[in-house]
Scaffold this motif. Structure first.
Motif, PDB file in Angstrom:
ATOM      1  N   UNK A  21       0.825  -1.206   0.000  1.00  0.00           N
ATOM      2  CA  UNK A  21       0.000   0.000   0.000  1.00  0.00           C
ATOM      3  C   UNK A  21       0.865   1.264   0.000  1.00  0.00           C
ATOM      4  N   UNK A  22       1.876   1.289   0.821  1.00  0.00           N
ATOM      5  CA  UNK A  22       2.747   2.467   0.911  1.00  0.00           C
ATOM      6  C   UNK A  22       3.476   2.686  -0.413  1.00  0.00           C
ATOM      7  N   UNK A  43       5.233   2.224  -9.793  1.00  0.00           N
ATOM      8  CA  UNK A  43       4.631   1.200 -10.657  1.00  0.00           C
ATOM      9  C   UNK A  43       4.763  -0.176 -10.002  1.00  0.00           C
ATOM     10  N   UNK A  44       3.876  -1.093 -10.362  1.00  0.00           N
ATOM     11  CA  UNK A  44       3.909  -2.427  -9.767  1.00  0.00           C
ATOM     12  C   UNK A  44       5.270  -3.091  -9.956  1.00  0.00           C
ATOM     13  N   UNK A  45       5.891  -2.890 -11.110  1.00  0.00           N
ATOM     14  CA  UNK A  45       7.191  -3.503 -11.374  1.00  0.00           C
ATOM     15  C   UNK A  45       8.244  -3.017 -10.381  1.00  0.00           C
ATOM     16  N   UNK A  77       2.319  -8.427  -5.616  1.00  0.00           N
ATOM     17  CA  UNK A  77       2.131  -7.018  -5.240  1.00  0.00           C
ATOM     18  C   UNK A  77       0.669  -6.629  -5.443  1.00  0.00           C
ATOM     19  N   UNK A  78       0.110  -6.982  -6.581  1.00  0.00           N
ATOM     20  CA  UNK A  78      -1.291  -6.637  -6.878  1.00  0.00           C
ATOM     21  C   UNK A  78      -2.241  -7.276  -5.867  1.00  0.00           C
ATOM     22  N   UNK A 126      -5.764  -6.631  -1.114  1.00  0.00           N
ATOM     23  CA  UNK A 126      -6.148  -7.007   0.252  1.00  0.00           C
ATOM     24  C   UNK A 126      -5.930  -5.852   1.231  1.00  0.00           C
ATOM     25  N   UNK A 127      -4.843  -5.113   1.036  1.00  0.00           N
ATOM     26  CA  UNK A 127      -4.572  -3.969   1.914  1.00  0.00           C
ATOM     27  C   UNK A 127      -5.665  -2.914   1.776  1.00  0.00           C
TER      28      UNK A 127
END
Length: 192
Positions: free
Chosen positions: A141-142, A150-152, A165-166, A171-172
């Motif tokens: 989340x942070x 970016x997710x990467x 990560x996604x 969930x967060x």
């Protein structure tokens, strides 16, 4: 005559590896605030965040070979080192960060309206809810929502696949929404 573009992180890192102290100073000034804010949101402790930030930059200057540009960008590496330091320092924070009035101890501290709002009571519940999340969810989340990585890049910091990560971020967000459901200001509650 047009001004020269500032050097990239890659250019500065190459100079740092050759012993250029000015390159290290530029990298430090460029990334210290983001690394500190990340560590602070993750740890909930200004002292632990400052230690984690120092640890990240000490590792960069003492062991520059540990950074591999093929694995991700320099900020992701620095945040990853800070993340590991926070994890070793304390698994879960006991309480939200406390403003002890020593503003000089926090790198890059400013008095912008946003900084004032973030330090105020209006976001105390949000800060506590973020800190109450399990570490794995909190870091996703942070990184993704607060630092807008970016997710990467977030995956490079955490050391996991992008799908993880996604999943953790989803969930967060769900847990955070659930925790904050009873804290919405009057008139802003969700309607059934």
């Amino acid at each position: 005559m047009p001004a020269a573009a500032p050097p990239t992180d890659d250019e500065l890192f190459a100079r740092l590896r050759n012993g250029d102290e000015a390159a290290f100073t530029t990298l430090y000034r460029r990334h210290r605030d983001a690394v500190y804010r990340f560590a602070l949101m993750l740890a909930g402790s200004a002292a632990l965040a400052a230690d984690a930030t120092q640890e990240a930059f000490l590792l960069l200057i003492q062991q520059p070979e540990r950074f591999d540009p093929l694995r991700g960008p320099l900020p992701a590496f620095l945040m990853g080192v800070a993340r590991n330091h926070v994890r070793r320092g304390r698994a879960e924070p006991a309480a939200p960060p406390v403003d002890d009035g020593d503003e000089a101890a926090e790198p890059g501290h400013d008095h912008t309206p946003l900084a004032s709002l973030l330090g105020g009571e209006t976001l105390a519940g949000l800060r506590a809810a973020v800190l109450a999340l399990p570490f794995a969810y909190r870091e996703a989340l942070v990184l993704c929502d607060l630092h807008e990585l970016p997710y990467l890049d977030a995956a490079a910091v955490i050391g996991c696949p992008i799908g993880t990560v996604r999943s953790r971020l989803n969930r967060a967000r769900a847990r955070l929404a659930q925790a904050l459901a009873g804290h919405a200001p009057a008139g802003l509650e969700a309607t059934p």
